[in-house]
Design a protein around this motif. Structure first.
Motif, PDB file in Angstrom:
ATOM      1  N   TYR A  52     -12.557  -7.456   1.522  1.00 23.51           N
ATOM      2  CA  TYR A  52     -13.943  -7.119   1.215  1.00 23.51           C
ATOM      3  C   TYR A  52     -14.009  -5.847   0.376  1.00 23.51           C
ATOM      4  O   TYR A  52     -14.699  -5.793  -0.645  1.00 23.51           O
ATOM      5  CB  TYR A  52     -14.758  -6.943   2.502  1.00 23.51           C
ATOM      6  CG  TYR A  52     -16.213  -6.647   2.226  1.00 23.51           C
ATOM      7  CD1 TYR A  52     -17.141  -7.673   2.219  1.00 23.51           C
ATOM      8  CD2 TYR A  52     -16.650  -5.359   1.953  1.00 23.51           C
ATOM      9  CE1 TYR A  52     -18.477  -7.423   1.948  1.00 23.51           C
ATOM     10  CE2 TYR A  52     -17.981  -5.091   1.677  1.00 23.51           C
ATOM     11  CZ  TYR A  52     -18.888  -6.124   1.674  1.00 23.51           C
ATOM     12  OH  TYR A  52     -20.206  -5.871   1.392  1.00 23.51           O
ATOM     13  N   GLU A  53     -13.301  -4.817   0.797  1.00 22.14           N
ATOM     14  CA  GLU A  53     -13.375  -3.527   0.105  1.00 22.14           C
ATOM     15  C   GLU A  53     -12.773  -3.586  -1.291  1.00 22.14           C
ATOM     16  O   GLU A  53     -13.239  -2.882  -2.188  1.00 22.14           O
ATOM     17  CB  GLU A  53     -12.723  -2.443   0.950  1.00 22.14           C
ATOM     18  CG  GLU A  53     -13.547  -2.126   2.185  1.00 22.14           C
ATOM     19  CD  GLU A  53     -12.995  -0.995   3.017  1.00 22.14           C
ATOM     20  OE1 GLU A  53     -11.777  -0.719   2.941  1.00 22.14           O
ATOM     21  OE2 GLU A  53     -13.789  -0.379   3.762  1.00 22.14           O
ATOM     22  N   GLU A  54     -11.752  -4.397  -1.481  1.00 18.45           N
ATOM     23  CA  GLU A  54     -11.174  -4.545  -2.821  1.00 18.45           C
ATOM     24  C   GLU A  54     -12.169  -5.180  -3.783  1.00 18.45           C
ATOM     25  O   GLU A  54     -12.203  -4.852  -4.964  1.00 18.45           O
ATOM     26  CB  GLU A  54      -9.903  -5.387  -2.764  1.00 18.45           C
ATOM     27  CG  GLU A  54      -8.719  -4.664  -2.167  1.00 18.45           C
ATOM     28  CD  GLU A  54      -7.523  -5.573  -1.946  1.00 18.45           C
ATOM     29  OE1 GLU A  54      -7.658  -6.821  -2.046  1.00 18.45           O
ATOM     30  OE2 GLU A  54      -6.436  -5.041  -1.645  1.00 18.45           O
ATOM     31  N   LEU A  66     -12.190   4.930  -0.976  1.00 18.06           N
ATOM     32  CA  LEU A  66     -13.028   6.081  -1.315  1.00 18.06           C
ATOM     33  C   LEU A  66     -12.260   7.227  -1.964  1.00 18.06           C
ATOM     34  O   LEU A  66     -12.849   8.231  -2.312  1.00 18.06           O
ATOM     35  CB  LEU A  66     -13.768   6.595  -0.076  1.00 18.06           C
ATOM     36  CG  LEU A  66     -14.967   5.756   0.319  1.00 18.06           C
ATOM     37  CD1 LEU A  66     -15.588   6.280   1.606  1.00 18.06           C
ATOM     38  CD2 LEU A  66     -16.011   5.739  -0.787  1.00 18.06           C
ATOM     39  N   VAL A  67     -10.971   7.074  -2.137  1.00 17.17           N
ATOM     40  CA  VAL A  67     -10.223   8.132  -2.814  1.00 17.17           C
ATOM     41  C   VAL A  67     -10.237   7.952  -4.329  1.00 17.17           C
ATOM     42  O   VAL A  67      -9.712   8.767  -5.057  1.00 17.17           O
ATOM     43  CB  VAL A  67      -8.766   8.223  -2.294  1.00 17.17           C
ATOM     44  CG1 VAL A  67      -8.759   8.606  -0.828  1.00 17.17           C
ATOM     45  CG2 VAL A  67      -8.016   6.924  -2.523  1.00 17.17           C
ATOM     46  N   LYS A  68     -10.860   6.879  -4.772  1.00 19.97           N
ATOM     47  CA  LYS A  68     -10.942   6.617  -6.207  1.00 19.97           C
ATOM     48  C   LYS A  68     -12.090   7.403  -6.826  1.00 19.97           C
ATOM     49  O   LYS A  68     -13.092   7.684  -6.177  1.00 19.97           O
ATOM     50  CB  LYS A  68     -11.186   5.128  -6.463  1.00 19.97           C
ATOM     51  CG  LYS A  68     -10.087   4.217  -6.020  1.00 19.97           C
ATOM     52  CD  LYS A  68     -10.481   2.781  -6.292  1.00 19.97           C
ATOM     53  CE  LYS A  68      -9.510   1.799  -5.696  1.00 19.97           C
ATOM     54  NZ  LYS A  68      -9.993   0.430  -5.841  1.00 19.97           N
ATOM     55  N   CYS A  69     -11.931   7.718  -8.081  1.00 15.59           N
ATOM     56  CA  CYS A  69     -12.998   8.346  -8.838  1.00 15.59           C
ATOM     57  C   CYS A  69     -13.515   7.297  -9.824  1.00 15.59           C
ATOM     58  O   CYS A  69     -12.710   6.602 -10.440  1.00 15.59           O
ATOM     59  CB  CYS A  69     -12.459   9.560  -9.593  1.00 15.59           C
ATOM     60  SG  CYS A  69     -13.743  10.608 -10.267  1.00 15.59           S
ATOM     61  N   PRO A  70     -14.789   7.095  -9.925  1.00 16.88           N
ATOM     62  CA  PRO A  70     -15.883   7.863  -9.337  1.00 16.88           C
ATOM     63  C   PRO A  70     -16.100   7.522  -7.869  1.00 16.88           C
ATOM     64  O   PRO A  70     -15.652   6.483  -7.382  1.00 16.88           O
ATOM     65  CB  PRO A  70     -17.096   7.451 -10.168  1.00 16.88           C
ATOM     66  CG  PRO A  70     -16.798   6.049 -10.585  1.00 16.88           C
ATOM     67  CD  PRO A  70     -15.294   6.009 -10.781  1.00 16.88           C
TER      68      PRO A  70
END
Length: 85
Positions: A52-54, A66-70
């Protein structure tokens, strides 16, 4: 029901079962069958959350996505904006 809602419903159902098994194990810590069931449900839940999160983004603030930017937490829809038809 679209794929997103189907996957979200699966996650919610698995989380419910996992919490119920957790509560049972709190009072029956020696029950091996319940512990096996807990592990089996967890083993289904974790990949469902990952999938789901992918595709759709983070479900909780603990999500590794959540470690991705933005910063993705502010991306919609919010839980109260999802049409659960």
């Amino acid at each position: 029901m679209d794929e997103r809602l189907a996957l979200l419903r699966e996650i919610q159902e698995l989380e419910f079962v996992l919490i119920e098994l957790n509560l049972f194990l709190d009072t029956h810590p020696q029950d091996r069958a319940a512990l096996r069931d807990y592990a089996a449900v967890r083993d289904k839940l974790l990949p469902a959350i990952k999938r789901y999160e992918e595709i759709y983004g983070p479900l909780t603030l603990l999500s590794p996505t959540l470690v991705k930017c933005p910063w993705q937490w502010i991306e919609g829809p919010w839980p109260w904006e999802i049409e659960y038809a």
